[in-house]
Design a protein around this motif. Structure first.
Motif, PDB file in Angstrom:
ATOM      1  N   UNK A 153       0.825  -1.221   0.000  1.00  0.00           N
ATOM      2  CA  UNK A 153       0.000   0.000   0.000  1.00  0.00           C
ATOM      3  C   UNK A 153       0.857   1.267   0.000  1.00  0.00           C
ATOM      4  N   UNK A 154       1.948   1.237   0.755  1.00  0.00           N
ATOM      5  CA  UNK A 154       2.807   2.425   0.811  1.00  0.00           C
ATOM      6  C   UNK A 154       3.410   2.682  -0.578  1.00  0.00           C
ATOM      7  N   UNK A 155       3.857   1.615  -1.201  1.00  0.00           N
ATOM      8  CA  UNK A 155       4.463   1.779  -2.530  1.00  0.00           C
ATOM      9  C   UNK A 155       3.445   2.350  -3.513  1.00  0.00           C
ATOM     10  N   UNK A 156       2.240   1.780  -3.449  1.00  0.00           N
ATOM     11  CA  UNK A 156       1.200   2.221  -4.384  1.00  0.00           C
ATOM     12  C   UNK A 156       0.842   3.693  -4.152  1.00  0.00           C
ATOM     13  N   UNK A 157       0.607   4.034  -2.896  1.00  0.00           N
ATOM     14  CA  UNK A 157       0.154   5.396  -2.582  1.00  0.00           C
ATOM     15  C   UNK A 157       1.236   6.430  -2.910  1.00  0.00           C
ATOM     16  N   UNK A 158       2.463   6.109  -2.548  1.00  0.00           N
ATOM     17  CA  UNK A 158       3.518   7.118  -2.736  1.00  0.00           C
ATOM     18  C   UNK A 158       3.988   7.218  -4.185  1.00  0.00           C
ATOM     19  N   UNK A 159       3.649   6.225  -4.981  1.00  0.00           N
ATOM     20  CA  UNK A 159       4.029   6.344  -6.395  1.00  0.00           C
ATOM     21  C   UNK A 159       3.267   7.503  -7.043  1.00  0.00           C
ATOM     22  N   UNK A 160       2.191   7.954  -6.354  1.00  0.00           N
ATOM     23  CA  UNK A 160       1.428   9.089  -6.897  1.00  0.00           C
ATOM     24  C   UNK A 160       1.971  10.444  -6.441  1.00  0.00           C
ATOM     25  N   UNK A 161       2.930  10.433  -5.534  1.00  0.00           N
ATOM     26  CA  UNK A 161       3.438  11.709  -5.011  1.00  0.00           C
ATOM     27  C   UNK A 161       4.946  11.798  -5.212  1.00  0.00           C
ATOM     28  N   UNK A 162       5.377  12.883  -5.815  1.00  0.00           N
ATOM     29  CA  UNK A 162       6.817  13.023  -5.970  1.00  0.00           C
ATOM     30  C   UNK A 162       7.457  13.460  -4.655  1.00  0.00           C
ATOM     31  N   UNK A 163       6.762  14.358  -3.960  1.00  0.00           N
ATOM     32  CA  UNK A 163       7.272  14.848  -2.675  1.00  0.00           C
ATOM     33  C   UNK A 163       6.159  14.742  -1.635  1.00  0.00           C
ATOM     34  N   UNK A 164       6.440  14.135  -0.502  1.00  0.00           N
ATOM     35  CA  UNK A 164       5.361  13.996   0.492  1.00  0.00           C
ATOM     36  C   UNK A 164       5.902  13.983   1.906  1.00  0.00           C
ATOM     37  N   UNK A 165       5.020  14.417   2.824  1.00  0.00           N
ATOM     38  CA  UNK A 165       5.295  14.306   4.259  1.00  0.00           C
ATOM     39  C   UNK A 165       4.378  13.214   4.802  1.00  0.00           C
ATOM     40  N   UNK A 166       4.958  12.260   5.511  1.00  0.00           N
ATOM     41  CA  UNK A 166       4.175  11.165   6.093  1.00  0.00           C
ATOM     42  C   UNK A 166       4.467  11.140   7.594  1.00  0.00           C
ATOM     43  N   UNK A 167       3.483  11.478   8.436  1.00  0.00           N
ATOM     44  CA  UNK A 167       3.745  11.477   9.875  1.00  0.00           C
ATOM     45  C   UNK A 167       4.192  10.095  10.362  1.00  0.00           C
TER      46      UNK A 167
END
Ligand code: ASP
Length: 439
Positions: A153-167
């Motif tokens: 799930x992390x791989x899938x979700x973050x593939x949509x964001x080039x830059x992100x903050x994840x608490x």
């Protein structure tokens, strides 16, 4: 690509946030950022996570929590103001939290807000997307990380964001509630994100320039460890050296992703590299020394023990039945010693002794307390002659009596048992012989 995690002291106030912002902006490869909750600003200050737990306790006891909550809100508002984020506010979030604490108070939910709110500020400050780990980090029915689902799930979700903050620090339980890791768990979140996104490096930013060869509270200005392997780190952290959450190495280790421990207040320092394997020699024969006090040794005697099949199993059964894990088990021809933690053992002591008598029928049992264990760890030791000799002559010179010796089968460590009162002297003697004399 780099995944970067910042600890609580790196994000304790606006000034620290600015340092973090500069670090992230200095390298475009720092694409995914994992913040902790605001930590202590000065000695004696209270971490926001501790305030949140206090608030949850008060709410659960149906006491007034408004003062604690006001303190928490102040911490965040001070950061927002200091960063001059004029169009940004957490007021809606605060309202929601207050409502939740009144209607359905929950400690995990409360604690998780520490990183959640900090993550929202960080995302606004950097102009990065905010991604809630509640959507992608999952726990199973036993409360353990559901590793496969989470990684996917992390791989899938973050593939949509080039830059992100994840608490950091939390995810979603099997029944859809917010659930946190154990304390210090933002390190694990960072490792999960780095593993899932196949990062080149997992940078873990804190307030020290990496690991030291020995505990700075005992040894003055100890040398820094430049490179340490995961296995060496395991040996040291199990003996009490802690900078990184011990579960944080698994998601990255599997993929051979190195962790770089860095200092937010001294970004130019190289820090410590934690790697799977390396051809780099450590600066000294040993990589690190760590230890803990307060162990007990249970000494068991029985004539002809060595020829009695199953003796060891029966003795260990007595510990297992009482749910005590043992640390070491050196043995002689007619003797066997089981080393255990004093605090785990002391209450059940007599039950264990009678169980050993019943199961294994030894001739006698003795218990010695106030034992300290010291682990001398180093990948370089197995190819060096004389390491053990140097340790023991250093200890003899320092008038330390060695009570137990155990060399791990990996030849990565030598464990030495000394009396509690000799602990500091022993650490200093070992440190001096390997680091100060640099032989
Ligand atoms: N804020 C949490 C704690 O204080 C988690 C973390 O900092 O990693 O334990």
């Amino acid at each position: 690509m780099k995944v970067v995690k910042f600890g609580g002291s790196s994000l304790a106030n606006a000034e620290q946030f600015k340092k973090v912002g500069a670090i992230i902006r200095a390298d475009k490869r720092r694409r995914y950022v994992i913040p902790s909750a605001p930590g202590k600003r000065f000695n004696g200050d209270i971490k926001v996570t501790d305030l949140l737990y206090r608030m949850a306790d008060q709410a659960l006891a149906q006491e007034d929590f408004s003062e604690t909550f006001a303190q928490i809100k102040d911490r965040y508002n001070e950061i927002i103001e200091g960063l001059e984020l004029h169009d940004f506010s957490l007021d809606d979030q605060f309202e929601e939290i207050e409502k939740r604490m009144k209607e359905d108070p929950d400690a995990d939910f409360a604690a998780s807000r520490g990183e959640h709110l900090n993550g929202r500020i960080m995302a606004a400050y950097l102009g990065y997307a905010f991604v809630d780990p509640f959507e992608m980090i999952f726990f199973d029915e036993d409360g353990m990380l559901d590793d496969r689902r989470t990684m996917r799930e992390v791989e899938k979700r973050l593939s949509q964001e080039e830059y992100a903050v994840i608490p950091g620090f939390y995810g979603c339980s099997h029944d859809g509630k917010v659930k946190t890791f154990s304390r210090g768990g933002s390190d694990i979140t960072g490792s999960i994100v780095a593993g899932a996104c196949h990062a080149d490096v997992y940078e873990n930013w804190t307030d020290v320039s990496g690991f030291m060869v020995a505990d700075p509270r005992i040894i003055k200005n100890p040398a820094r460890i430049e490179t340490i392997t995961y296995r060496e780190l395991r040996e040291l952290s199990y003996m009490g050296a802690s900078v990184l959450h011990e579960e944080a190495i698994f998601p990255v280790r599997r993929q051979g992703i190195p962790i770089n421990i860095k200092n937010t207040n001294r970004p130019e320092d190289e820090g410590t590299w934690i790697v799977e394997s390396t051809a780099q020699k450590s600066g000294y024969v040993i990589t690190g020394i760590a230890g803990r006090k307060d162990f007990c040794a249970v000494l068991i005697y029985k004539d002809m023990m060595n020829s009695e099949i199953g003796f060891g199993r029966k003795v260990l059964q007595a510990f297992e039945d009482n749910e005590i894990s043992f640390e070491h088990m050196p043995s002689g021809i007619d003797t066997m010693t089981i080393v255990v933690h004093e605090d785990e053992f002391i209450e059940k002591e007599q039950k264990v002794v009678s169980a050993i008598h019943r199961l294994a029928k030894p001739d006698s049992i003795e218990i010695e307390s106030d034992l300290a264990l010291i682990a001398v760890v180093g990948r370089g030791m197995k190819s060096m002659r004389g390491t053990a000799g140097r340790i023991f002559s250093a200890l003899a010179h320092a008038h330390v009596n060695v009570r137990m010796i155990d060399q791990g089968s990996s030849e990565l460590n030598i464990i030495i048992g000394v009396e509690n009162r000799d602990f500091e002297t022993a650490l200093q003697a070992i440190y001096d012989i390997f680091v100060l004399t640099q032989l």
